[in-house]
Design an enzyme around this catalytic site. Structure first.
Site, PDB file in Angstrom:
ATOM      1  N   THR A  31       4.436  26.975   5.495  1.00  0.00           N
ATOM      2  CA  THR A  31       3.150  26.334   5.195  1.00  0.00           C
ATOM      3  C   THR A  31       2.003  27.234   5.648  1.00  0.00           C
ATOM      4  OG1 THR A  31       3.463  25.038   7.204  1.00  0.00           O
ATOM      5  CG2 THR A  31       3.828  23.909   5.144  1.00  0.00           C
ATOM      6  N   LYS A  72       1.352  29.735   3.030  1.00  0.00           N
ATOM      7  CA  LYS A  72       0.588  29.206   1.904  1.00  0.00           C
ATOM      8  C   LYS A  72      -0.914  29.146   2.218  1.00  0.00           C
ATOM      9  CE  LYS A  72       2.120  26.791  -1.230  1.00  0.00           C
ATOM     10  NZ  LYS A  72       2.646  27.854  -2.086  1.00  0.00           N
ATOM     11  N   SER A 118      -3.145  26.058  -6.037  1.00  0.00           N
ATOM     12  CA  SER A 118      -2.993  27.502  -6.279  1.00  0.00           C
ATOM     13  C   SER A 118      -3.677  27.915  -7.577  1.00  0.00           C
ATOM     14  CB  SER A 118      -1.500  27.870  -6.349  1.00  0.00           C
ATOM     15  OG  SER A 118      -0.881  27.601  -5.116  1.00  0.00           O
ATOM     16  N   HIS A 174       0.839  -1.204   0.000  1.00  0.00           N
ATOM     17  CA  HIS A 174       0.000   0.000   0.000  1.00  0.00           C
ATOM     18  C   HIS A 174       0.875   1.254   0.000  1.00  0.00           C
ATOM     19  CE1 HIS A 174      -3.143   2.854   1.001  1.00  0.00           C
ATOM     20  NE2 HIS A 174      -2.469   3.220   2.070  1.00  0.00           N
ATOM     21  N   ASP A 231       6.743  21.142 -26.629  1.00  0.00           N
ATOM     22  CA  ASP A 231       6.883  19.850 -25.938  1.00  0.00           C
ATOM     23  C   ASP A 231       7.957  19.980 -24.870  1.00  0.00           C
ATOM     24  OD1 ASP A 231       7.025  17.001 -25.326  1.00  0.00           O
ATOM     25  OD2 ASP A 231       6.026  16.704 -27.260  1.00  0.00           O
ATOM     26  N   HIS A 285      12.168  12.365   3.763  1.00  0.00           N
ATOM     27  CA  HIS A 285      11.452  13.584   4.119  1.00  0.00           C
ATOM     28  C   HIS A 285      11.253  14.513   2.935  1.00  0.00           C
ATOM     29  CE1 HIS A 285       9.059  15.883   6.714  1.00  0.00           C
ATOM     30  NE2 HIS A 285       9.594  16.940   6.156  1.00  0.00           N
ATOM     31  N   TRP A 287       7.125   0.328   4.083  1.00  0.00           N
ATOM     32  CA  TRP A 287       7.750   1.039   2.956  1.00  0.00           C
ATOM     33  C   TRP A 287       9.104   1.630   3.346  1.00  0.00           C
ATOM     34  CZ3 TRP A 287       8.490   6.325   1.122  1.00  0.00           C
ATOM     35  CH2 TRP A 287       8.328   7.291   2.115  1.00  0.00           C
ATOM     36  N   TYR A 334       7.616  16.135   0.531  1.00  0.00           N
ATOM     37  CA  TYR A 334       7.373  17.424  -0.128  1.00  0.00           C
ATOM     38  C   TYR A 334       7.304  17.249  -1.637  1.00  0.00           C
ATOM     39  CZ  TYR A 334       8.225  19.194   4.476  1.00  0.00           C
ATOM     40  OH  TYR A 334       8.142  19.414   5.812  1.00  0.00           O
ATOM     41  N   SER A 370      13.551   6.693 -13.203  1.00  0.00           N
ATOM     42  CA  SER A 370      12.495   7.385 -13.938  1.00  0.00           C
ATOM     43  C   SER A 370      12.316   8.811 -13.420  1.00  0.00           C
ATOM     44  CB  SER A 370      11.191   6.602 -13.802  1.00  0.00           C
ATOM     45  OG  SER A 370      10.089   7.427 -14.028  1.00  0.00           O
ATOM     46  N   SER A 371      12.306   8.936 -12.085  1.00  0.00           N
ATOM     47  CA  SER A 371      12.094  10.260 -11.492  1.00  0.00           C
ATOM     48  C   SER A 371      13.253  11.194 -11.790  1.00  0.00           C
ATOM     49  CB  SER A 371      11.920  10.141  -9.981  1.00  0.00           C
ATOM     50  OG  SER A 371      10.731   9.467  -9.684  1.00  0.00           O
ATOM     51  N   GLU A 408      10.961  13.547   0.077  1.00  0.00           N
ATOM     52  CA  GLU A 408       9.963  12.822  -0.716  1.00  0.00           C
ATOM     53  C   GLU A 408       8.542  13.247  -0.363  1.00  0.00           C
ATOM     54  OE1 GLU A 408      10.003  10.807  -3.243  1.00  0.00           O
ATOM     55  OE2 GLU A 408       7.927  10.111  -3.174  1.00  0.00           O
ATOM     56  N   HIS A 427      13.488  13.764  12.304  1.00  0.00           N
ATOM     57  CA  HIS A 427      12.278  13.794  13.135  1.00  0.00           C
ATOM     58  C   HIS A 427      11.439  12.531  12.919  1.00  0.00           C
ATOM     59  CE1 HIS A 427      10.160  16.294   9.781  1.00  0.00           C
ATOM     60  NE2 HIS A 427       9.883  15.032   9.609  1.00  0.00           N
ATOM     61  N   HIS A 428      11.826  11.717  11.922  1.00  0.00           N
ATOM     62  CA  HIS A 428      11.188  10.411  11.779  1.00  0.00           C
ATOM     63  C   HIS A 428      11.826   9.366  12.688  1.00  0.00           C
ATOM     64  CE1 HIS A 428       8.920  11.616   8.139  1.00  0.00           C
ATOM     65  NE2 HIS A 428       9.961  12.383   7.921  1.00  0.00           N
ATOM     66  N   ARG A 453       1.058   1.119  15.175  1.00  0.00           N
ATOM     67  CA  ARG A 453       0.844   0.927  13.730  1.00  0.00           C
ATOM     68  C   ARG A 453       1.202  -0.500  13.332  1.00  0.00           C
ATOM     69  NH1 ARG A 453       4.816   4.991  10.770  1.00  0.00           N
ATOM     70  NH2 ARG A 453       3.809   4.132   8.934  1.00  0.00           N
TER      71      ARG A 453
END
Lengths: 532, 291
Positions: free
Chosen positions: A329, A332, A269, A75, A105, A254, A140, A258, A170-171, A256, A303-304, A451
């Site tokens: 944030t 925003k 926006s 998942h 293009d 982290h 994950w 964002y 790819s990314s 990732e 912080h993880h 979890r």
């Protein structure tokens, strides 16, 4: 001579070659969106199965707990790498970067094709990983030693690693393409400070990808050699350290998050500005807030990891650095509200989803402050509170941005009008569903529920049951989306080039709907909008 | 069409109001217990000074956070009512307001500083025991815990889950263990943790303790439990097939009772590790190997 050149220009392959060999940004974008939808069905099915298992205390039907862990892992992987990223970055990015910056293009069309097929191959490898040797039951985050060959013998984790390698390659290629296109191929007059915020978002996302993915690739390779070639980067018995993996993973992981949410900022926006019939409020603040989030996002990874046994000064630093993110944030959120303030707002489906996004993002954002504090995180780490937090702020918010972007742009992409009433119903079912699904998880987490467990102490039954009903409601919303999609694509009602009227001021609304195979063959000129 | 739109907006506001109420009720505190309770919405009651301070700090955070969510909700409701295309056909052209932008940057900074001070105090307080009176060594295994009392006779024992089919009436499913950890009340105890296989996490919600047990590392935490009773926790780091089935149960007793227990335990657990391997069947095809 000029005739031949003209023929070549209009060359348009048909049949399977049009898609497999495609170098057209619109077709590649469409393929990314299709891939994301296919992956979303698999990823969402995994989550519904998880919620059915957790519907009541006791084991319902998953008797193999490794399979449960594989579902949790699949998942996460599928939703992050094969739904949110392909849809928001590959799908909307490919479709609308060239249209919005006014170029025919992407800078490297053939590399664009390679990006897509690498991620498609990655998805195939990931599915294989889930089906062989018991599957990867690592989560994950793939923490060793659990992900080592000792505890995950067989090839499942190796296939998972290679799947991420392909998705990562790819990314990186996509990021190079995006950065080059945005920097070099903007229409005359479109200075950096006049780029639409969606383009800002895609540029910053691409930069984050380019910096973060290589770290993941390195870590994955080290894990691969640990598993297969006798190295011991992450094994204490060989002088390695399992915590090193966590540092490398979260140094990627982290940014990732964002990478997933900044494109959503861009989509939201555009929509908020269009439907308020106002230019975005505080444009420069919005652009640089995203840049600030990206920069700070690289220095908060630990912080993880508040419970791994850091010394207290390290935790103090990461607490303070993480809290800084609340400032951009906040800018925003308030800028979106200020854009709407004084507006003349039409609450069509894209705008409903945009407002839903803002609400979910604020709820998830404030619980992020709770978790940012290493002291209070001690009570929340690895509980369902964290699950609730990141689904609100990231997962569901990103899904809302995807739905919002789909309804906003489907007229441009297909030339067809989506059924407004049914789409609004789909929004309301989804909005109610996700809140019923995730809000009770705050309570289960505060009460202490960990979890990633297939069964839980009986006291957690109540909130879990409600959460499971929320999952079913959300799934109905998901199924209804495909009905809406079908009705849209088979609809006879077409839309105008600019279906949203005066508020929609970006360049994609200047080309016909559906956007022709080749667009912006004559370079558009950009005046003062959208910045001033 | 217009009616339809109005109906939807009503739903939107009602939904948000409901969520706001739900969020606010988190603040009402639960009943006294050392275990999770049905429909519990808040922390388990604190049993250590650390958890008391976490609870206090979280109460502050919650007030600030609920206020922020409510503030944003109110703004959104005003926008929905006042600035829809019907009530406000002419959009304003305002796109800048430097003063406003400074305010909404500075106020969050001030709020964060206000929160950071108690946050840092809490963090440094919870870090290490100042004057530990005893040490408890905790080792995580797939999928059980073992405990060692180095300065009370250095005996060691394993603590396994009581599987569902052996649960007696009144016992808590998935939380009970065969050998509870026994510790004295009102005693500052240093916890040293490690693992002999994968990463686990030793967590007791009522103690405010949650620490990874990492192979090759020794992590340190501390507790000083102020109320006798039995406290429950669960492994809090994904550690494989039976991650959900390695609970923690701590029996906090008076200092005198603890002394008596150590004498008894020293004999009882003297040879525990030489015992035969017993295979516990979970309600699953997976099995847990237990010594």
């Amino acid at each position: 001579m000029s005739d031949t050149a003209h023929d070549h220009h209009d060359h348009r392959p048909t049949g399977w070659k049009r898609w497999v060999y495609s170098t057209n940004h619109k077709d590649i974008g469409t393929m990314y969106l299709a891939l994301a939808m296919v992956a979303a069905i698999v990823g969402a099915a995994a989550s519904v199965v998880i919620r059915m298992e957790l519907h009541q205390p006791g084991i319902q039907f998953i008797t193999d707990f490794q399979f449960y862990n594989v579902l949790v892992t699949a998942h996460g992987f599928i939703m992050v790498f094969f739904v949110v990223m392909p849809a928001l970055i590959g799908g909307f990015g490919n479709w609308f970067i060239p249209l919005m910056v006014g170029t025919p293009d992407m800078a490297f069309p053939r590399m664009n094709n390679l990006s897509f097929w690498l991620v498609a191959a990655g998805l195939v490898l990931l599915v294989i990983a889930g089906l062989i040797d018991g599957g990867p039951g690592t989560g994950w985050t793939v923490y060793p030693p659990l992900a080592n060959a000792d505890y995950h013998p067989g090839m499942a984790v190796d296939f998972g690693i290679l799947a991420l390698h392909l998705a990562g390659a790819s990314s990186i290629l996509g990021a190079i393409n995006f950065i080059t296109t945005i920097i070099n191929m903007r229409a005359p007059g479109m200075t950096f400070h006049r780029m639409p915020l969606f383009i800002w978002a895609m540029l910053l996302t691409a930069i984050l990808l380019l910096l973060a993915i290589p770290v993941l690739a390195g870590a994955l390779t080290m894990l691969l050699t640990d598993r297969n070639f006798g190295t011991a980067f992450f094994s204490p018995e060989g002088g390695g350290d399992p915590i090193l993996w966590q540092h490398l993973f979260w140094f990627f992981g982290h940014p990732e998050v964002y990478i997933m949410i900044i494109p959503a900022f861009g989509v939201i926006s555009e929509i908020v500005s269009t439907f308020s019939k106002k230019p975005i409020f505080g444009y420069l603040g919005m652009a640089y807030a995203m840049a600030a989030i990206g920069v700070v996002g690289f220095v908060v990874w630990a912080h993880h990891m508040y419970t791994v046994g850091f010394n207290v000064e390290t935790r103090a630093y990461f607490t303070l650095a993480t809290m800084v993110i609340a400032v951009p944030t906040g800018v925003k959120i308030f800028s979106w509200l200020a854009t709407m303030w004084g507006g003349s707002i039409k609450f069509d489906t894209p705008m409903l989803y945009a407002m839903g996004f803002i609400f979910l993002f604020v709820v998830g954002g404030v619980t992020g402050v709770t978790l940012a504090n290493a002291g209070s995180d001690m009570a929340f780490h690895d509980t369902y509170f964290v699950v609730a937090h990141f689904h609100y702020v990231l997962s569901i918010a990103a899904i809302f941005a995807m739905y919002a972007g789909f309804f906003y742009w489907i007229g441009k992409m297909s030339g067809k009008q989506y059924p407004e009433g049914l789409a609004r119903l789909q929004f309301w079912i989804t909005f109610v569903g996700v809140n019923v699904l995730f809000f009770p998880q705050h309570f289960a987490g505060m009460a202490g529920m960990p979890r990633r467990i297939p069964d839980y102490p009986d006291a957690y039954a109540g909130w879990n049951m409600i959460s499971s009903y929320g999952a079913y409601i959300t799934a109905i919303g998901g199924l209804l989306f495909f009905v809406v999609l079908w009705k849209t694509l088979t609809s006879k009602e077409t839309v105008a080039a600019n279906q949203w009227g005066e508020g929609a001021s970006t360049l994609e609304w200047t080309v016909a709907s559906p956007a022709p195979f080749h667009t912006h063959e004559d370079t558009p000129k950009v005046g003062s909008q959208p910045a001033e | 069409m217009q009616n339809y739109r109005k109906f939807n907006l009503g739903f939107f506001t009602a939904g948000m109001a409901f969520l706001a109420t739900l969020f606010a009720t988190v603040m009402s505190s639960g009943v006294n217990a050392a275990e999770p309770k049905p429909w519990q919405m808040n922390f388990q009651p604190a049993a250590t000074p650390v958890m008391e301070k976490i609870t206090d700090f979280h109460n502050l955070l919650l007030i600030v956070e609920v206020a922020i969510v409510v503030f944003v909700l109110i703004l959104m409701l005003i926008i929905i009512v006042k600035f829809n295309s019907k009530s406000n056909p002419e959009p304003s052209k305002t796109t800048h307001n430097t003063a406003l932008e400074v305010v909404w940057t500075v106020i969050p900074i001030v709020i964060l500083i206000v929160l950071a001070v108690p946050s840092m105090k809490l963090l440094f307080f919870m870090d290490k025991a100042q004057n530990p009176e005893m040490t408890l060594k905790i080792t995580g295994h797939q999928w059980y815990w073992s405990y060692q009392y180095p300065d009370n006779g250095n005996f060691e024992f394993d603590s396994n889950i009581v599987p569902d089919d052996e649960i007696k009436p009144g016992q808590r499913r998935l939380l009970e263990v065969d050998n509870q950890v026994v510790i004295p009340v009102n005693t500052e105890i240093r916890l040293l943790m490690t693992s002999d296989d994968v990463i686990h996490n030793w967590a007791i919600p009522a103690f405010g303790v949650k620490m990874d047990t990492v192979p090759g590392r020794t992590n340190e935490s501390w507790i000083k439990v102020t109320k006798p009773g039995v406290y429950y926790g669960q492994c809090s780091e994904l550690c494989g097939i039976n991650h959900g089935f390695m609970p923690i149960a701590v029996n906090v007793v008076s200092k005198a009772d603890f002394k008596k227990w150590t004498v008894k335990a020293k004999k009882e657990f003297a040879k525990v590790n030489d015992g035969p391997v017993r295979v516990v069947k979970m309600k699953s095809s997976a099995t847990a190997e237990i010594r």
